[in-house]
Motif scaffolding. Structure first.
Motif, PDB file in Angstrom:
ATOM      1  N   LEU A  94       6.971   0.198   0.172  1.00  7.96           N
ATOM      2  CA  LEU A  94       6.136  -0.996   0.289  1.00  7.96           C
ATOM      3  C   LEU A  94       4.804  -0.649   0.970  1.00  7.96           C
ATOM      4  O   LEU A  94       3.717  -1.005   0.485  1.00  7.96           O
ATOM      5  CB  LEU A  94       6.881  -2.054   1.121  1.00  7.96           C
ATOM      6  N   ILE A  95       4.890   0.066   2.073  1.00  8.36           N
ATOM      7  CA  ILE A  95       3.665   0.409   2.820  1.00  8.36           C
ATOM      8  C   ILE A  95       2.779   1.336   1.997  1.00  8.36           C
ATOM      9  O   ILE A  95       1.563   1.131   1.901  1.00  8.36           O
ATOM     10  CB  ILE A  95       4.031   1.033   4.188  1.00  8.36           C
ATOM     11  N   LEU A  96       3.392   2.341   1.373  1.00 11.39           N
ATOM     12  CA  LEU A  96       2.581   3.269   0.565  1.00 11.39           C
ATOM     13  C   LEU A  96       1.927   2.536  -0.613  1.00 11.39           C
ATOM     14  O   LEU A  96       0.763   2.793  -0.936  1.00 11.39           O
ATOM     15  CB  LEU A  96       3.442   4.433   0.070  1.00 11.39           C
ATOM     16  N   ARG A 149       1.072  -0.631  -0.639  1.00 11.61           N
ATOM     17  CA  ARG A 149      -0.019  -1.436  -0.064  1.00 11.61           C
ATOM     18  C   ARG A 149      -1.238  -0.564   0.219  1.00 11.61           C
ATOM     19  O   ARG A 149      -2.366  -0.977  -0.011  1.00 11.61           O
ATOM     20  CB  ARG A 149       0.436  -2.072   1.256  1.00 11.61           C
ATOM     21  N   ARG A 161       9.095   1.974   3.320  1.00 11.41           N
ATOM     22  CA  ARG A 161       8.253   3.143   3.068  1.00 11.41           C
ATOM     23  C   ARG A 161       7.462   2.951   1.768  1.00 11.41           C
ATOM     24  O   ARG A 161       6.238   3.090   1.738  1.00 11.41           O
ATOM     25  CB  ARG A 161       9.143   4.382   2.954  1.00 11.41           C
TER      26      ARG A 161
END
Lengths: 491, 215
Positions: B6-8, B10, B4
């Motif tokens: 990591l994606i945010l 990115r 979570r």
């Protein structure tokens, strides 16, 4: 996967495939034009759709967090998957936790993209596709070739043959004496799948839209197989790309008008289901949302290419594309074929492989895909942008990190030609001499290029060399102002 | 780091070019499109609904409130239905003129039991004329989502003109997103075989819509 030119070369020689594709794409193209003409504000709807999606993408972090909160508040559970492997692990874990070994599936591009069926199978879980076209593809051990109509490359005779041969392997056999009328074939699918629906405990879907404000998911479909998978099982797992968000409930008013007309050429698709978390005693008791990145944030990092994330998967661009019509969907080597696939796949996966490096060239840049796109994705612009990346390399984002990619192999001749041009253009004397030699020897020029240029000129006519270089003409005529009468070298 | 986060992270890095004070949602775009297409009287809007429903092969019937029970009884009889699924809050008067066996909508009914029911009768939440769509929202007179899915014959009663709107935007306005919604435009259909439209794959193969007017 071979590069696009090779795969396409084989496809264009398949007469049945070309016939099936031509019939299908031309049929839906005409119908769509009528459906769009019915709404006088199409241009305004298209612009609003573009702007809503762009706004959402520009604030995707905020809307993702809002979506997570609202889905959780409505009784759902949100999972995050950075790539395909992680998404597959999460879904496999969730299915195993139910104790079941089979799932029914709504047609979903996201689950195809991550190869979910294969991942589940490796863990001993059978995934049954329930969309008629997906069923045809699955039973035929085939690959989908169109976003909306995955079996568009098959005609009724081929479908009858697949049903008669394969249905018994998977469950209820095809009825005796099955003919090839679409009604009978659809009925065979109904009987075959109904036994699976009625016993299914786990459903897997994607979603067309997710509403950040309310936590609502939306699936549009035609057959009712979607409704079966979304409401009969006890557990529902939805696997959705992070770009599928719209901010508010009201925003759906744009896309529920543009998506059906653009995709199936209908005023409205027969069934649309929306669900917000779970509802007591109506539908699944457990709802899991798996949000997948899998290259989307890398695509988002590209200021030109990010517009591909506006895509609502209507597939209108496939149906108008002269290249898709002749090459078919399989040649694109991706679950996303056609013009949108040509810009989406190399961005989601990078341009490292032969197929992905070739996809930006799988187009004539005619622009029909842009004209027809209900969210106004400038596909030709992105294609040219990606061609530049393939030829020149440069800085891109891969798995969240900035990296510099090298020019793709196979473009050495093009780069050498560009280097030679740069050299000549910076040396006027050499350029003039070269042009004069070219003009005087024009009679002896070959019709095709030798060496590395052979493939290029094999499908194109070489431009004729003029009788006199432009610079000589300019000098002789004073830019066309002097009276004609000087030496005319063309005679 | 969790996926979570990591994606945010990115996403935020990818959006480094977007100004922090980028235009907020309510000012980000106009809604220049129409609230409805064309000007119609109330009666014309109901006519358009009937026309578009029929265009997608729903069978459309019109009657007054006083004729409704007889109409439903006739439709069930013509179909030869022996058992009809009934939402718990359906007005009992609607089925007063028929003798068919009633199967009350219940969480205890298994899908296989529902599959043995011939017909289902429901009300609706709203109907959209421009697209020929009826929307069910799971209220007590419409029942669970599955009862209008598994039986092969669905009779849906629309009160006209008060349940009819012109357009999709007007329809959404009237609906509560917290409820599970089913939008139905004609019977189940597929165009997956050579893009030939065939009615009836997995949902009800026959959809009958009764437009009932008056009290």
């Amino acid at each position: 996967m071979p590069a696009f030119p090779k795969a396409a070369h084989e496809a264009v020689h398949n007469q049945t495939l070309r016939g099936n594709l031509r019939h299908a794409t031309h049929t839906i193209r005409a119908k769509r034009a009528n459906a769009v003409a019915e709404v006088s504000d199409w241009a305004e709807l298209r612009e609003a759709g573009k702007q809503i999606k762009d706004h959402t993408l520009r604030h995707l972090d905020r809307y993702l967090v809002q979506l997570e909160e609202s889905v959780t508040a409505a009784g759902g559970t949100v999972h995050w998957a950075a790539d395909a492997d992680e998404a597959n692990r999460i879904v496999t874990y969730l299915v195993k936790a139910t104790g079941e070994s089979e799932v029914v599936k709504v047609k979903s591009m996201a689950t195809q993209e991550i190869g979910l069926n294969e991942a589940l199978e490796a863990e001993g879980i059978n995934a049954y596709e329930t969309d008629l076209a997906e069923l045809i593809v699955q039973l035929g051990k085939d690959r989908p070739s169109h976003i909306l109509v995955p079996a568009i490359h098959r005609n009724r005779g081929e479908i009858r043959e697949i049903f008669a041969r394969e249905m018994s392997e998977w469950g209820r056999p095809a009825p005796e004496g099955l003919t090839d009328t679409p009604a009978e074939l659809a009925d065979a699918a109904r009987l075959h799948l109904r036994e699976k629906f009625l016993r299914a405990k786990v459903g897997v879907s994607g979603a067309n839209f997710m509403v950040a404000e309310t936590g609502t998911l939306v699936v549009v479909e035609s057959e009712g197989n979607g409704r079966m998978c979304l409401t009969l099982p006890e557990t529902l797992i939805s696997v959705v790309g992070i770009e599928k968000i719209v901010p508010t409930w009201q925003d759906l008013e744009v896309f529920l008008q543009t998506l059906p007309r653009s995709s199936t050429a209908e005023r409205m698709n027969p069934y649309t289901s929306t669900w917000t978390g779970t509802t007591d005693e109506d539908g699944p008791r457990d709802f899991h949302l798996v949000l997948i990145d899998n290259g989307r944030t890398d695509t988002l990092a590209d200021e030109v290419g990010r517009q591909a994330l506006r895509c609502i998967r209507c597939s209108a661009c496939l149906n108008v594309c002269p290249v898709y019509e002749r090459a078919g969907g399989h040649a694109y080597g991706s679950v996303y074929p056609g013009p949108i696939g040509a810009i989406l796949s190399p961005q989601l996966r990078g341009t490292g492989s032969e197929i992905d490096a070739s996809l930006p060239y799988a187009s004539s840049l005619c622009g029909a895909c842009y004209d027809v796109c209900p969210v106004a994705i400038d596909i030709p612009e992105v294609l040219v942008h990606l061609r530049e990346r393939v030829v020149q390399g440069g800085a891109v984002t891969r798995e969240g990190a900035k990296v510099v990619v090298k020019p793709a192999k196979g473009h050495a001749a093009e780069r050498a030609a560009m280097r030679a041009a740069r050299w000549a253009f910076s040396r006027p004397g050499a350029l003039r001499a070269g042009q004069r030699v070219a003009s005087r020897t024009r009679r002896f020029h070959p019709r095709t290029l030798p060496g590395p240029g052979k493939a290029w000129s094999g499908t194109r006519a070489l431009p004729p060399v003029p009788a006199e270089p432009f610079r000589d003409w300019w000098q002789r005529t004073g830019g066309g102002k002097l009276p004609q009468g000087g030496k005319d070298t063309s005679k | 780091m969790s996926s979570r986060d990591l994606i945010l992270a990115r996403v935020r890095r990818a959006l480094a070019d977007v100004p922090r004070d980028d235009t907020p949602y309510d000012q980000a775009f106009a809604r220049p499109y129409l609230r409805e297409h064309g000007h119609r009287s109330v009666a014309e809007t109901v006519d358009l609904l009937a026309e578009n429903l029929a265009d997608y092969r729903a069978l459309v019937h019109r009657c007054t409130a006083g004729e409704l029970a007889a109409t439903i009884a006739r439709l069930l009889a013509e179909r030869g239905s022996a058992a009809v699924c009934v939402p718990t809050g359906l007005d009992p008067a609607w089925l007063a003129a028929t003798e068919v066996t009633r199967v009350p909508d219940s969480a205890a009914n298994t899908p296989a039991e529902l599959d043995r029911v011939d017909s289902v009768v429901t009300a609706c939440a709203v109907a959209v004329a421009e697209t020929g769509t009826i929307v069910l929202d799971g209220s007590v007179d419409q029942g669970r989502r599955r009862i209008t899915l598994v039986p092969d014959h669905h009779i849906c009663v629309v009160r006209v003109p008060d349940q009819v709107v012109s357009s999709v935007p007007q329809g959404l306005e009237r609906l509560d997103p917290a409820r599970p919604l089913t939008w139905i435009s004609g019977p189940s259909a597929t165009s997956d075989i050579e893009l030939d439209r065939v009615e009836g794959v997995h949902g009800p193969r026959t959809l009958e819509v009764v437009l009932v007017s008056g009290e």
